[in-house]
Design an enzyme around this catalytic site. Sequence first.
Site, PDB file in Angstrom:
ATOM      1  N   GLY A  76       0.826  -1.192  -0.228  1.00 37.83           N
ATOM      2  CA  GLY A  76       0.011  -0.024   0.016  1.00 37.83           C
ATOM      3  C   GLY A  76       0.916   1.232   0.057  1.00 37.83           C
ATOM      4  O   GLY A  76       0.656   2.279  -0.701  1.00 37.83           O
ATOM      5  N   THR A  77       1.951   1.183   0.667  1.00 42.83           N
ATOM      6  CA  THR A  77       3.077   2.388   0.614  1.00 42.83           C
ATOM      7  C   THR A  77       3.307   2.768  -0.579  1.00 42.83           C
ATOM      8  O   THR A  77       3.298   3.965  -1.002  1.00 42.83           O
ATOM      9  CB  THR A  77       4.117   2.073   1.791  1.00 42.83           C
ATOM     10  OG1 THR A  77       3.742   1.836   2.987  1.00 42.83           O
ATOM     11  CG2 THR A  77       5.123   3.089   1.890  1.00 42.83           C
ATOM     12  N   ASN A 156      -7.085   4.611   9.507  1.00 45.26           N
ATOM     13  CA  ASN A 156      -6.452   3.508  10.245  1.00 45.26           C
ATOM     14  C   ASN A 156      -6.452   3.436  11.614  1.00 45.26           C
ATOM     15  O   ASN A 156      -6.508   2.466  12.399  1.00 45.26           O
ATOM     16  CB  ASN A 156      -5.184   3.299   9.705  1.00 45.26           C
ATOM     17  CG  ASN A 156      -4.271   4.292   9.715  1.00 45.26           C
ATOM     18  OD1 ASN A 156      -4.357   5.196   9.069  1.00 45.26           O
ATOM     19  ND2 ASN A 156      -3.210   4.263  10.345  1.00 45.26           N
ATOM     20  N   GLY A 205      -2.672  -5.922   0.057  1.00 48.11           N
ATOM     21  CA  GLY A 205      -3.158  -7.303   0.393  1.00 48.11           C
ATOM     22  C   GLY A 205      -3.395  -7.697   1.855  1.00 48.11           C
ATOM     23  O   GLY A 205      -4.248  -8.450   2.252  1.00 48.11           O
ATOM     24  N   HIS A 206      -2.245  -7.413   2.588  1.00 52.29           N
ATOM     25  CA  HIS A 206      -2.116  -7.984   3.899  1.00 52.29           C
ATOM     26  C   HIS A 206      -3.249  -7.395   4.986  1.00 52.29           C
ATOM     27  O   HIS A 206      -3.343  -7.932   5.993  1.00 52.29           O
ATOM     28  CB  HIS A 206      -0.719  -7.936   4.485  1.00 52.29           C
ATOM     29  CG  HIS A 206      -0.287  -6.462   5.043  1.00 52.29           C
ATOM     30  ND1 HIS A 206      -0.090  -6.259   6.152  1.00 52.29           N
ATOM     31  CD2 HIS A 206       0.130  -5.537   4.358  1.00 52.29           C
ATOM     32  CE1 HIS A 206       0.278  -5.022   6.401  1.00 52.29           C
ATOM     33  NE2 HIS A 206       0.380  -4.319   5.079  1.00 52.29           N
ATOM     34  N   THR A 242      10.418  -7.443 -12.144  1.00 58.54           N
ATOM     35  CA  THR A 242       9.771  -8.866 -12.462  1.00 58.54           C
ATOM     36  C   THR A 242       8.636  -8.852 -11.483  1.00 58.54           C
ATOM     37  O   THR A 242       8.631  -8.866 -10.501  1.00 58.54           O
ATOM     38  CB  THR A 242      10.967  -9.853 -12.206  1.00 58.54           C
ATOM     39  OG1 THR A 242      11.829  -9.866 -13.058  1.00 58.54           O
ATOM     40  CG2 THR A 242      10.155 -11.277 -12.331  1.00 58.54           C
ATOM     41  N   CYS A 330       4.621   5.866  22.987  1.00 56.63           N
ATOM     42  CA  CYS A 330       5.293   6.342  24.123  1.00 56.63           C
ATOM     43  C   CYS A 330       6.965   6.095  23.823  1.00 56.63           C
ATOM     44  O   CYS A 330       7.239   5.149  23.568  1.00 56.63           O
ATOM     45  CB  CYS A 330       4.677   5.864  25.667  1.00 56.63           C
ATOM     46  SG  CYS A 330       3.799   6.747  26.070  1.00 56.63           S
TER      47      CYS A 330
HETATM   48  N1  PLP Z   1      -2.263   3.356   4.354  1.00 57.79           N
HETATM   49  C1  PLP Z   1      -3.181   2.970   5.241  1.00 57.79           C
HETATM   50  C2  PLP Z   1      -4.499   3.841   5.635  1.00 57.79           C
HETATM   51  C3  PLP Z   1      -2.746   1.810   6.270  1.00 57.79           C
HETATM   52  O1  PLP Z   1      -3.230   1.580   7.198  1.00 57.79           O
HETATM   53  C4  PLP Z   1      -1.256   1.317   5.714  1.00 57.79           C
HETATM   54  C5  PLP Z   1      -0.870  -0.005   6.619  1.00 57.79           C
HETATM   55  O2  PLP Z   1      -1.250   0.294   7.930  1.00 57.79           O
HETATM   56  C6  PLP Z   1      -0.768   1.736   4.632  1.00 57.79           C
HETATM   57  C7  PLP Z   1      -1.425   2.702   3.925  1.00 57.79           C
HETATM   58  C8  PLP Z   1       0.575   1.027   4.219  1.00 57.79           C
HETATM   59  O3  PLP Z   1       0.186  -0.339   3.733  1.00 57.79           O
HETATM   60  P1  PLP Z   1       1.304  -1.356   3.588  1.00 57.79           P
HETATM   61  O4  PLP Z   1       1.597  -1.801   4.894  1.00 57.79           O
HETATM   62  O5  PLP Z   1       0.907  -2.347   2.734  1.00 57.79           O
HETATM   63  O6  PLP Z   1       2.581  -0.677   3.006  1.00 57.79           O
END
Ligand code: PLP
Length: 395
Positions: A76-77, A156, A205-206, A242, A330
Amino acid sequence: MAPVIERHVYFDHSATTPVDPEVVEAMLPFFTGTFGNASSIHSFGQKAKVAIEDARRQVAGLIGAEPSEVVFTSCGTEADNWAIKGSAYFFEGKKKHLITSMVEHHAVLFTCNYLHQHGFDVTYLPVDKFGMVSPASVAEAIREDTFLVSVMHANNEVGTINPVQEIGAVCRERGVLFHTDAVQTVGKLPIAVHDMNVDLLSLSGHKFYGPKGVGALFMRRGLQLGKLIHGGHQERDRRAGTENVAGAVGLGKAAELCQTRLDEDERRLAKLSGDLFSKLREVISGVYLNGHESQRLPGILNISFDGVANDSLMQNLDLKGIAVSGGSACNSGMAETSHVLNAMGLPMNLMVSAIRFSLGRSNSEEEIDYTVPALREIVERLRGMNKGKKVLTAP
Ligand code: PLP
């Protein structure tokens, strides 16, 4: 001697989910017999290519996209980075302003900060007390030189769902690209990209019982972005490297399973998290829900336990085998508060005492009945120990 933990309760599904056994089964052949490189023209490669295209159809099916609008990424990042930097690279020299919100995941926030350091202007929109971005604030912030708005679908930390369809409509009307980080919602809420007025959408995916290390970016048909990764011509020349065949297959299978289970998962999680919250409130005083009461992801509960530091709470829960995460971290005894709760305007005592429960398929009523008395005992003990300590009675 370390205490023996008799049982384990996992309430951290927003951090990651276990991989569904059917997903593992679908992936396994691609580590062994079907190991070809999807770019190879021989039969080994072609089998891998077919599997990737099947997976692309499955992912597209979950979000209502055309398969050609789905590009696989490593997470996702990466999808967030690509949507934002790719737009910036495309508009460089023509437009220099982008808009995001103060409560985005760091994958978006830090990418915007990076662009700011490289000459772009960034507006960070405030949110209301529930953590929600208003479409009116987006409309007001758009300038002549705005090229992108990036606002997450659901947060999140607190689970608040943004009015993305309305925000997308504003962007469309003003001719600005709209990206949404849907990493927490894909697989959990129904998604129809074309109804949502989004041009770009990130998923991972995770977070929905697929493997780690694979995600995707939805790119509306015809949209052009600058490249993030240069090299070969994979993914129709949009993302080099790839292909992660097993990862894509796993993502596709997870997407297919979510499509069939979405409604039931949503109903179950809403019931379980509702029960958890009401049972906690029955037996513990000073319990507050952070985020929106109804416009919230069904599995996320961000709760403050007034008078208790969240790191102590998490450590004590962990000793009982209960895994949750903190609304704030913290560090060396100094409370580093969550940027999300901060932007929502929470008072300090509720920020430092916030923890997130994120529920998933494996959780049960029986686990809730184990957790509630455990939490009650911990909170009462910690409150007793902390009586009069300054950090916990801050305004
Ligand atoms: N965006 C949100 C809202 C998330 O909660 C997260 C992961 O916690 C990410 C992006 C990043 O995803 P990834 O862990 O697949 O890089």
